[in-house]
Scaffold this motif. Structure first.
Motif, mmCIF file in Angstrom:
data_model
loop_
_atom_site.group_PDB
_atom_site.id
_atom_site.type_symbol
_atom_site.label_atom_id
_atom_site.label_comp_id
_atom_site.label_asym_id
_atom_site.label_seq_id
_atom_site.Cartn_x
_atom_site.Cartn_y
_atom_site.Cartn_z
ATOM 1 N N ASN A 1 -10.283 -6.019 9.556
ATOM 2 C CA ASN A 1 -9.434 -6.657 10.611
ATOM 3 C C ASN A 1 -9.487 -8.008 10.693
ATOM 4 N N VAL A 2 -10.158 -8.858 10.289
ATOM 5 C CA VAL A 2 -10.136 -10.319 9.961
ATOM 6 C C VAL A 2 -9.431 -10.645 8.815
ATOM 7 N N LEU A 3 -9.908 -10.044 7.727
ATOM 8 C CA LEU A 3 -9.341 -10.648 6.324
ATOM 9 C C LEU A 3 -7.969 -9.774 5.784
ATOM 10 N N THR B 1 -9.857 0.534 11.571
ATOM 11 C CA THR B 1 -9.158 -0.514 11.300
ATOM 12 C C THR B 1 -7.779 -0.768 11.972
ATOM 13 N N TYR B 2 -7.515 -1.789 12.459
ATOM 14 C CA TYR B 2 -6.426 -2.279 13.179
ATOM 15 C C TYR B 2 -5.020 -1.898 12.407
ATOM 16 N N TYR B 3 -3.976 -1.332 13.107
ATOM 17 C CA TYR B 3 -2.950 -1.283 12.250
ATOM 18 C C TYR B 3 -2.720 0.143 11.406
ATOM 19 N N PRO C 1 -5.587 -0.373 3.575
ATOM 20 C CA PRO C 1 -6.156 -0.825 2.265
ATOM 21 C C PRO C 1 -6.972 0.069 1.531
ATOM 22 N N LEU C 2 -6.756 -0.079 0.163
ATOM 23 C CA LEU C 2 -7.344 0.937 -0.751
ATOM 24 C C LEU C 2 -8.778 0.618 -1.062
#
Length: 395
Positions: A330-332, A362-364, A370-371
């Motif tokens: 969520n940050v990177l 996970t946001y969104y 992400p894989l």
């Protein structure tokens, strides 16, 4: 350790990463004149760094000459120094592995003994492949931190079974024994470099690597480059606070840090407490004094046998790992997340649970997905990435 890259180095690294390229592609990438690029390529061919690789497709005129790096221009060693096992590989300039060896890091593996093992293996590999000492470009080392990369020091590693690994000038000692340059970075960084290299045809630019073993280690790549902080960040993920605990005692097992819940040692400690209380019986003793690898092996046997309490402990650790991963994601916002280490590879359910929990937080998600992967190189990632690190700094 970074260097000022020369035009030759930049062009060489670009070709190495792409595999096969044309002069026109290189001119476009590096904004060089035709005569300058031609001269540079001729010099690199004369130095045996490059070789012609046939001709490409015609776009109306003559078919262009294609270039690739010469795999036998030189040879690279990649060395992993870790808590349970260490390993070393010999690679050509295309990162084909020619030989490899692995050592168990038990109580006898002091730095002196370790150096002798490395020196002996290097000599053996060089003799087996009939290499000239001058053809060895160097060695990259991916080691457990914390480190001082610029001074080539392993500073204060924890959970090493043998004594003597504190404030160790590993680069200086290896260079004195081996006679060629040695570069140092933490193992998480070199693992990520190795996996990024293995995936280079997919052009990932933003990646996260997390290693879950005796402790937690992580590395981050943004815009294709490793992210470094003011100090060695490899173990920082383990200090991520995921649960408000005894905040008056930082570093205690109940201070709410991720590593207190997610690591080989965390699970071992919990199982030992249950065994001591009579709530669990395993074949052998988890705290048998034979080293952390043996006690973890006993846990793996119990996990494979379906022991309910042990299975629950692994599942719980995987769920906590998923929370930690979600915080980082969520940050990177990485494109790809690679998970490795003894705990991830203990059972498929560990990876699956960690990923499921991470995705659900996970946001969104699901717009942003992400894989997740265990990587292509797996246990060889640290050593391969250490060798790639040397290749990228070729003058």
């Amino acid at each position: 350790m970074s260097i000022n890259k020369t035009p030759t180095n930049r062009v060489y690294t670009y070709i190495a990463q792409r595999g096969v390229v044309s002069r026109a592609e290189l001119m476009k990438e590096f904004s060089m004149t035709s005569s300058s690029m031609t001269r540079l390529l001729e010099e690199m061919i004369a130095d045996n760094k490059l070789q012609e690789s046939g001709r490409g497709s015609s776009t109306g005129g003559r078919r262009p000459i294609l270039y690739e790096t010469n795999p036998t221009y030189g040879y690279l060693f990649g060395l992993e120094i870790s808590r349970i096992y260490s390993s070393m590989g010999l690679y050509d300039m295309h990162m084909n592995r020619l030989s490899s060896i692995r050592w168990k890091m038990d109580e006898s593996m002091t730095p002196h003994v370790f150096m002798k093992r490395v020196h002996s293996a290097v000599r053996k590999f060089v003799q087996e492949h009939d290499l000239q000492p001058s053809s060895i470009v160097g060695m990259g080392v991916g080691a457990v931190g914390p480190l001082d990369r610029e001074r080539g020091l392993i500073l204060d590693p924890v959970y090493f079974p043998a004594q003597g690994w504190h404030n160790l000038p590993i680069c200086e000692l290896l260079e004195a024994q081996l006679g060629f340059p040695v570069l140092l970075d933490n193992g998480a960084n070199t693992a990520l470099v190795g996996e990024h290299w293995a995936l280079r045809s997919e052009h990932y630019q933003h990646m996260l690597y997390v290693h879950v073993g005796a402790g937690l280690r992580s590395a981050v790549m943004s815009n294709g480059q490793l992210v470094y902080g003011a100090t060695d960040m490899e173990g920082a993920i383990g200090r991520m606070i995921i649960q408000a605990g005894n905040l008056s005692q930082p570093g205690s097992p109940i201070d709410g840090a991720l590593e207190s819940f997610v690591s080989v040692h965390a699970i071992e400690n919990e199982v030992r407490e249950l065994a001591a209380a009579g709530s669990l019986a395993l074949r052998g003793e988890t705290g048998s004094g034979n080293g952390e690898a043996l006690s973890f092996e006993l846990l793996l046997e119990a996990l494979s046998a379906g022991e309910p309490i042990v299975r629950e402990k692994f599942k719980q650790a995987a769920a906590y790992l998923g929370i930690g991963l979600a915080n980082l994601i969520n940050v990177l916002h990485p494109e790809k997340v690679i998970l490795g280490g003894a705990l991830i590879n203990a059972h498929e359910s560990v990876f699956e649970t960690a990923v499921e929990v991470a995705r659900s937080h996970t946001y969104y998600y699901p717009q942003y997905k992400p894989l997740f992967s265990k990587g292509l190189l797996k246990e060889e990632a640290v050593a391969v990435g250490a060798a790639v690190m040397v290749l990228k700094q070729l003058p």
